[in-house]
Design a protein around this motif. Structure first.
Motif, PDB file in Angstrom:
ATOM      1  N   PHE A  96       1.281  -0.973  -0.013  1.00  0.00           N
ATOM      2  CA  PHE A  96       0.357  -0.159   0.036  1.00  0.00           C
ATOM      3  C   PHE A  96       0.728   1.373   0.001  1.00  0.00           C
ATOM      4  N   GLY A  97       2.080   1.603  -0.435  1.00  0.00           N
ATOM      5  CA  GLY A  97       2.819   1.988  -0.646  1.00  0.00           C
ATOM      6  C   GLY A  97       3.772   2.901   0.512  1.00  0.00           C
ATOM      7  N   ARG A  98       3.570   1.844   1.616  1.00  0.00           N
ATOM      8  CA  ARG A  98       4.853   2.030   2.414  1.00  0.00           C
ATOM      9  C   ARG A  98       5.126   1.022   3.129  1.00  0.00           C
ATOM     10  N   PRO A  99       6.219   0.573   3.734  1.00  0.00           N
ATOM     11  CA  PRO A  99       6.890  -0.184   4.543  1.00  0.00           C
ATOM     12  C   PRO A  99       5.616  -0.727   5.699  1.00  0.00           C
ATOM     13  N   ILE A 100       5.190  -2.156   5.576  1.00  0.00           N
ATOM     14  CA  ILE A 100       4.882  -2.858   6.689  1.00  0.00           C
ATOM     15  C   ILE A 100       4.840  -2.560   8.474  1.00  0.00           C
ATOM     16  N   GLY A 101       5.934  -1.907   8.077  1.00  0.00           N
ATOM     17  CA  GLY A 101       6.275  -1.535   9.425  1.00  0.00           C
ATOM     18  C   GLY A 101       6.055  -1.059  10.027  1.00  0.00           C
ATOM     19  N   SER A 102       4.693   0.532   9.154  1.00  0.00           N
ATOM     20  CA  SER A 102       4.210   1.495   9.798  1.00  0.00           C
ATOM     21  C   SER A 102       2.734   1.267  10.006  1.00  0.00           C
ATOM     22  N   PHE A 103       2.614   0.109  10.058  1.00  0.00           N
ATOM     23  CA  PHE A 103       1.372  -0.239  10.405  1.00  0.00           C
ATOM     24  C   PHE A 103       1.343  -0.695  11.818  1.00  0.00           C
ATOM     25  N   GLN A 104       0.435  -0.326  12.511  1.00  0.00           N
ATOM     26  CA  GLN A 104       0.831  -0.338  14.446  1.00  0.00           C
ATOM     27  C   GLN A 104       0.415  -1.936  14.619  1.00  0.00           C
ATOM     28  N   ALA A 105      -0.659  -2.280  14.250  1.00  0.00           N
ATOM     29  CA  ALA A 105      -0.817  -3.924  14.269  1.00  0.00           C
ATOM     30  C   ALA A 105       0.529  -4.905  13.954  1.00  0.00           C
ATOM     31  N   LEU A 106       1.203  -4.598  13.031  1.00  0.00           N
ATOM     32  CA  LEU A 106       2.283  -5.087  12.981  1.00  0.00           C
ATOM     33  C   LEU A 106       3.223  -4.176  14.245  1.00  0.00           C
ATOM     34  N   GLN A 107       2.867  -3.400  14.310  1.00  0.00           N
ATOM     35  CA  GLN A 107       4.252  -2.363  15.354  1.00  0.00           C
ATOM     36  C   GLN A 107       4.232  -2.941  16.737  1.00  0.00           C
ATOM     37  N   HIS A 108       3.250  -3.432  17.380  1.00  0.00           N
ATOM     38  CA  HIS A 108       3.016  -3.683  18.566  1.00  0.00           C
ATOM     39  C   HIS A 108       3.226  -5.085  18.726  1.00  0.00           C
ATOM     40  N   ARG A 109       3.197  -6.194  17.940  1.00  0.00           N
ATOM     41  CA  ARG A 109       3.497  -7.588  17.527  1.00  0.00           C
ATOM     42  C   ARG A 109       5.163  -7.693  17.814  1.00  0.00           C
ATOM     43  N   ALA A 110       5.269  -6.602  17.122  1.00  0.00           N
ATOM     44  CA  ALA A 110       6.737  -6.627  16.878  1.00  0.00           C
ATOM     45  C   ALA A 110       7.289  -6.157  18.168  1.00  0.00           C
ATOM     46  N   VAL A 111       7.003  -5.509  18.908  1.00  0.00           N
ATOM     47  CA  VAL A 111       7.435  -4.998  20.618  1.00  0.00           C
ATOM     48  C   VAL A 111       6.983  -6.472  22.097  1.00  0.00           C
ATOM     49  N   ASP A 112       6.115  -7.390  21.385  1.00  0.00           N
ATOM     50  CA  ASP A 112       6.037  -7.914  21.903  1.00  0.00           C
ATOM     51  C   ASP A 112       6.991  -9.371  21.465  1.00  0.00           C
ATOM     52  N   MET A 113       7.284  -8.782  20.532  1.00  0.00           N
ATOM     53  CA  MET A 113       8.638 -10.327  19.939  1.00  0.00           C
ATOM     54  C   MET A 113       9.814  -9.988  20.889  1.00  0.00           C
ATOM     55  N   MET A 114       9.816  -8.646  20.795  1.00  0.00           N
ATOM     56  CA  MET A 114      11.309  -7.942  21.481  1.00  0.00           C
ATOM     57  C   MET A 114      10.807  -8.334  22.952  1.00  0.00           C
TER      58      MET A 114
END
Lengths: 377, 399
Positions: free
Chosen positions: A269-287
């Motif tokens: 959708f024209g932007r890095p998928i890491g800019s989506f909050q749904a994925l950001q929060h999952r990434a934080v939980d992985m960390m």
């Protein structure tokens, strides 16, 4: 309270990390896994040269007199590179069984060979009916003159096919699940009556079913005290579990880094998928999973040496519980966040997830250690 | 690397433990341990005891009357106090506004306010949140208009703050106020110290799910505040606010309290029966307790890692907020489940310290559900756990 590693430890870690980054990339690893024996002699020789094969053994036995922390640093790096060489089976589990149970002569003979990379060990402890219970031993060792005769079936022996010598738990007295009556034997794999069926494991390593049929060993094959091996098995297993935890944390770090990098580069959708909050929060939980696991792995690396067996068991089992759960979460989330690429065998991510899942199935899964944790209160 | 406490640290722990055990009034610790209602005097009495000992401001530099303890010592102190059932020292004055005054305040502010904070003469409240700005703190609307006057320069404050914890006890409040509406929203904010006894300040209770009065709305209607009560420079309030938040994150892990609650949970689950056996021996329940205990063990080390690092706690300290509150909430949830149907009876009057009535069911069951609902706040306050994830995502992971 001091979390800082020494300069020597830092050096050990840096040189190993440098070597793995340079020589043990994804393609190199793939070729090693596809080879006949499933690991690289060249890499093993290099490990010997770097001194990591004897890092935990006493200088008197050809080692470097390191602490449990040194082993954990090595395992952490091996985890980052999902290294498939038989370090865990030979040095960590096999090595510590001999170190804890063996006589001075046995230690000198075996550990110095291991440290030089000339001898491979495997620990034949599990059986078809034992799951993760070290006391569940149906393999028998019966007195035969001065020596013993071994009969039985050992299951999923890590790197059993490539090993030169096997550390075997066998019953010298009592019933199949009794705590007393277990003894340890150091058995040459070439002994008559040893049948090895080797196979690949899903995480890129090797293991074997090993059957013993009237295998004769001498009295000098006994490691430690007859009938009283369980406490030693538990200690060695705790040390090995701690090492697996350190390895898992390394794998989590590398897998998280790869996943977060993918989130930054993959465009949709024209932007890095890491800019989506749904994925950001999952990434934080992985960390967070990784950092909490790291904390317990560190704690275990110190408390595994505790004189108080309950403290040792509780801490080590706590670490294994956490790593079992977090490894599963991180592995599954990494695959999901990589999208279709996550299920491709051509990407490293899935291979980390495989290793993390199999670490949970080695020396006790979450449920096994949860039960042990509660009973060691 | 050595994850054991040093001899000095162990001796310090013993010193703290024996002081708290000997000096913490039993009526106060009883309230804390049994989840009874605390009132102003309970906090003030305990803080004055710590003040007399010189331990009320562990985080302050020595020159202002602090202890200048190392981060590890502070953690040991927090852990022991929490574990032994001391009420948490009210953070608004000692932990939050004081470092701001020390670093950015005027000479007069330091000389006047700091001793009063230290001696618990003033009770401070925090004036950050507003009805329209919760997580988006920089959107504050409460206005402070500068007035030049021969009788003394001052500000006229109009607006509303909310979720003001124990504001009903406070005589002072530090507020983020908008002093300039023409610039970027972060740049028009100032940090103002307001006397709550001033004409035009109204405090109205907000009753929470446990029917307790813990938070308030605070209204400012044409309130006159002397210009000398502005901290630092006008328009720099956002910088000071962020500085303050950095001081808040590590204490929020609440390791000592959670250890205490875990022990209580185990004691309760040992008394409660399922199928004729202690609930604690039921593998389903026991495994859930184990999961929390394991997370708590990990959190303690994660906290110590943060405290031991040579740099100031950075954004990764948000982990402590997220995990610390996850654990606190899980413990209240398990405790409520442990008491079974006795979670239902709700008798707020029984939470008074001097209540002499007959409890319905076991005494420990009385407040379990109320505490569970009260603790839903923990993942919302102090920057919601979603905001903490945004912080880690942006500042640590670079997403």
């Amino acid at each position: 309270m001091d979390f800082v590693i020494s300069d020597e430890q830092q050096q050990l870690r840096d040189s190993l990390q440098k070597y793995i980054t340079k020589e043990y990339g994804f393609e190199a690893r793939k070729a090693i896994i596809a080879s006949k024996q499933g690991f690289s002699d060249k890499v093993w020789a290099q490990f010997a040269e770097m001194g990591i094969l004897g890092v935990a053994f006493d200088e008197a036995h050809g080692g470097f007199g390191g602490t449990s922390v040194d082993t954990m640093l090595v395992m952490n790096e091996l985890g980052r590179g999902i290294v498939v060489e038989p370090y865990f089976s030979t040095v960590v589990l096999g090595g510590s069984l001999i170190d804890l149970a063996g006589s001075e002569a046995q230690k000198q003979a075996v550990l110095s060979e291991v440290a030089q990379g000339k001898l491979l060990l495997a620990a034949a402890l599990g059986e078809p009916n034992s799951r993760y219970e070290l006391n569940c031993v149906e393999t028998t060792a019966k007195r035969d003159g001065a020596g013993y005769v071994l009969d039985g079936h050992k299951a999923v022996v890590l790197h059993g096919e490539s090993a030169d010598k096997l550390v075997v738990s066998a019953r010298t007295a009592g019933g199949a699940r009794d705590a007393k009556g277990i003894s340890l034997f150091l058995v040459d794999k070439k002994s008559a009556g040893v049948a090895v069926q080797g196979y690949r494991t899903i995480d890129g390593m090797r293991a074997a079913e090993i059957k013993f049929a009237k295998v004769k060993v001498g009295a000098d094959a006994v490691l430690g005290e007859v009938d009283a091996a369980l406490p030693v098995l538990e200690r060695a297993s705790d040390f090995a579990v701690t090492a697996l935890c350190a390895e898992a944390v390394g794998a989590m770090e590398a897998l998280n880094a790869a996943t977060f990098e993918y989130l930054k580069t993959r465009q949709q959708f024209g932007r890095p998928i890491g800019s989506f909050q749904a994925l950001q929060h999952r990434a934080v939980d992985m960390m967070i999973h990784c950092e909490q696991s790291r904390s317990l792995a560190l704690l275990a690396s110190i408390k595994v040496q505790s004189e108080d067996p309950n403290e040792r068991k509780r801490t080590v089992s706590a670490a294994k519980i956490h790593i079992g759960r977090s490894g599963r979460v991180i592995g599954e989330e990494a695959i999901q966040l990589h999208g279709g690429m996550g299920v491709s065998n051509e990407l490293a991510a899935g291979h980390y997830a495989k290793r993390l899942a199999m670490i949970n199935a080695t020396l006790g899964d979450v449920e096994h250690h949860a039960e042990r944790f509660a009973s060691a209160a | 690397m050595d994850l054991n406490y040093t001899k000095e640290e162990q001796a310090f722990r013993e010193e703290v433990r024996s002081f708290v055990s000997e000096n913490l009034p039993k009526d106060i610790s009883d309230k804390v341990l049994h989840h009874k209602r605390l009132v102003k005097d309970d906090w003030v009495r305990w803080q004055k005891i710590l003040y007399k000992k010189g331990w009320v401001a562990p985080n302050w530099p020595k020159e202002y009357g602090g202890c200048a303890w190392s981060p590890i010592q502070q953690h040991i102190f927090d852990e022991e106090c929490g574990y032994l059932g001391a009420p948490r020292v009210m953070p608004f004055g000692l932990v939050m506004v004081a470092p701001v005054i020390q670093n950015f305040g005027s000479k007069w502010q330091k000389e006047y306010y700091l001793p009063r904070i230290l001696s618990s003469e003033d009770w401070w409240a925090q004036g950050y949140s507003e009805p329209g700005s919760g997580s988006d703190l920089a959107s504050v609307k409460t206005k402070a208009q500068f007035v030049k006057s021969a009788q003394g320069d001052h500000y006229i404050v109009d607006g509303q703050k909310t979720w003001t914890t124990l504001g009903q006890y406070a005589n002072m409040i530090f507020c983020l106020v908008r002093t300039d509406t023409t610039v970027k929203k972060q740049e028009g904010i100032s940090f103002l110290l307001i006397d709550m006894t001033s004409p035009g300040v109204t405090v109205r209770p907000i009753i929470t799910l446990d029917e307790e009065h813990e938070v308030n709305e605070v209204f400012f209607d044409n309130v006159k505040v002397p210009a000398e009560n502005m901290v630092g420079e006008a328009g720099k309030g956002w910088t000071y606010a962020k500085f303050l938040l950095g001081h808040e994150r590590t204490g929020i892990a609440r390791v000592g309290e959670s250890k205490r609650e875990l022990e209580q949970l185990k004691a309760i689950a040992t008394k409660q029966l399922r199928n004729g056996k202690p609930l604690m021996e039921d593998p389903r329940f026991r495994d859930r307790v184990t999961d929390v205990e394991v997370e708590l063990m990990a959190l303690e080390i994660t906290l110590l890692r943060v405290l031991s690092s040579r740099t100031k706690p950075g954004p990764e300290a948000s982990i402590l907020k997220i995990k610390g509150t996850d654990i606190q909430q899980a413990l209240t949830e398990l405790t409520m489940e442990a008491v079974g149907p006795y979670a239902l009876p709700f008798r707020p009057e029984a939470r008074a310290g001097d209540w002499k009535g007959e409890p319905v069911g076991p005494a420990y069951a009385g407040s379990a559900a109320a505490v569970y609902f009260n603790y839903r706040k923990t993942s919302i306050y102090g920057g919601s756990n979603e905001i903490q994830r945004n912080i880690i995502s942006q500042m640590v992971l670079g997403l």
